[in-house]
Design an enzyme around this catalytic site. Structure first.
Site, PDB file in Angstrom:
ATOM      1  N   CYS A  88      34.028  42.171  39.913  1.00  0.00           N
ATOM      2  CA  CYS A  88      35.304  42.527  39.293  1.00  0.00           C
ATOM      3  C   CYS A  88      35.353  43.959  38.798  1.00  0.00           C
ATOM      4  O   CYS A  88      36.413  44.462  38.445  1.00  0.00           O
ATOM      5  CB  CYS A  88      35.608  41.578  38.144  1.00  0.00           C
ATOM      6  SG  CYS A  88      34.363  41.630  36.860  1.00  0.00           S
TER       7      CYS A  88
ATOM      8  N   CYS B 250      39.689  34.540  37.431  1.00  0.00           N
ATOM      9  CA  CYS B 250      41.144  34.388  37.364  1.00  0.00           C
ATOM     10  C   CYS B 250      41.624  33.429  38.459  1.00  0.00           C
ATOM     11  O   CYS B 250      41.088  33.434  39.578  1.00  0.00           O
ATOM     12  CB  CYS B 250      41.810  35.736  37.564  1.00  0.00           C
ATOM     13  SG  CYS B 250      41.452  36.923  36.271  1.00  0.00           S
TER      14      CYS B 250
HETATM   15 FE1  SF4 Z   1      41.818  38.777  37.670  1.00  0.00          FE
HETATM   16 FE2  SF4 Z   1      40.765  40.794  39.053  1.00  0.00          FE
HETATM   17 FE3  SF4 Z   1      42.123  38.846  40.293  1.00  0.00          FE
HETATM   18 FE4  SF4 Z   1      43.381  40.627  38.770  1.00  0.00          FE
HETATM   19  S1  SF4 Z   1      42.277  41.003  40.717  1.00  0.00           S
HETATM   20  S2  SF4 Z   1      43.771  38.433  38.793  1.00  0.00           S
HETATM   21  S3  SF4 Z   1      41.888  40.886  37.119  1.00  0.00           S
HETATM   22  S4  SF4 Z   1      40.159  38.653  39.205  1.00  0.00           S
END
Ligand code: SF4
Length: 248
Positions: free
Chosen positions: A230, A199
């Site tokens: 993640c 992300c």
């Molecule tokens: Fe993506 Fe995880 Fe970041 Fe949320 S915390 S934006 S799901 S990588």
């Protein structure tokens, strides 16, 4: 049951090279019950290509978190067309949970574990159940970081789903060679220094000498709580995000 099946599968197929392992897993052992989970990140194309050469109708699961770089979404379309992927599934967060837990869209900053659980883990769990999946193919490799150094090619996760990691013992050179043979396009952000791409808010450029995944969740390092995964590939995230382990 699966805990008994695991050593049998490892003994019989654990040493097979990627293509042979995938052939037997997709075509026989988990026929119609296996999917590839792909980030469509920096080196996702090779595994997508190998799987599509075996069966381009194999379900491909992409977690559309709503936080991707526009370049990643373009890359998804480009690879889908180039590889002829016939069964690409976009997994999205539950809208009700999204509104309740992350109304402002900044949970990634205050509680990235909870954000990853809601945007990735819960949608994947839901899809696995809905599609009747018993095994997930991943692109993880041992060289990526110290936590993956002992990765097996066949594992069982804490939710009793098999994990098939066909590239576990491949090195960077082999990967490059196989990708070049197939003339695969690179993710557009690789040229800018993004070596592991997730992300947008949680991905940064990797500096010389750093681990390939060092650019992920860099903002969590400042609190001395460096996040490295993640939640799709580690156990216990539900516990860490207390109160949200079950869809309410
Ligand atoms: Fe993506 Fe995880 Fe970041 Fe949320 S915390 S934006 S799901 S990588």
């Amino acid at each position: 049951m699966n805990t008994q099946k695991l050593p049998e599968l490892q003994k019989k197929y654990g040493e097979l090279d990627a293509g042979d392992l995938l052939q037997v897993m997709i075509g026989d052992v988990f026929k119609n019950k296996i999917a590839l989970i792909s980030s469509f990140g920096a080196d996702a194309a090779l595994l997508l290509a190998i799987v599509s050469e075996i069966d381009n109708k194999t379900p491909v699961l992409f977690l559309e978190t709503g936080k991707h770089f526009p370049e990643t979404l373009q890359y998804v379309e480009a690879l889908k067309n180039k590889l002829g992927l016939q069964n690409l599934n976009f997994l999205t967060p539950d809208p009700e949970l999204l509104n309740r837990i992350d109304e402002k869209g900044d949970l990634w900053n205050s509680n990235p574990d909870r954000c990853c659980w809601m945007r990735k883990v819960e949608p994947l769990d839901r899809a696995v159940k809905e599609l009747g999946i018993e095994a997930l193919i991943t692109g993880r490799k041992r060289y990526q970081n110290s936590e993956r150094a002992k990765l097996e090619t066949i594992e069982l996760d804490d939710k009793n789903i098999f994990r098939i990691n066909p590239l576990a013992n491949w090195d960077k050179a082999r990967q490059k060679q196989e990708a070049a043979k197939r003339d695969l396009p690179a993710h557009p952000l690789v040229a800018q220094g993004y070596l592991s791409i997730g992300c947008a808010p949680c991905t940064s450029i990797v500096k010389a000498g750093e681990d390939e995944r060092a650019g992920r969740w860099r903002h969590t390092a400042k609190e001395d709580q460096q996040k490295t995964e993640c939640g799709l590939h580690i156990s216990g995230l539900e516990i860490r995000v207390s109160g949200f382990g079950e869809k309410e």
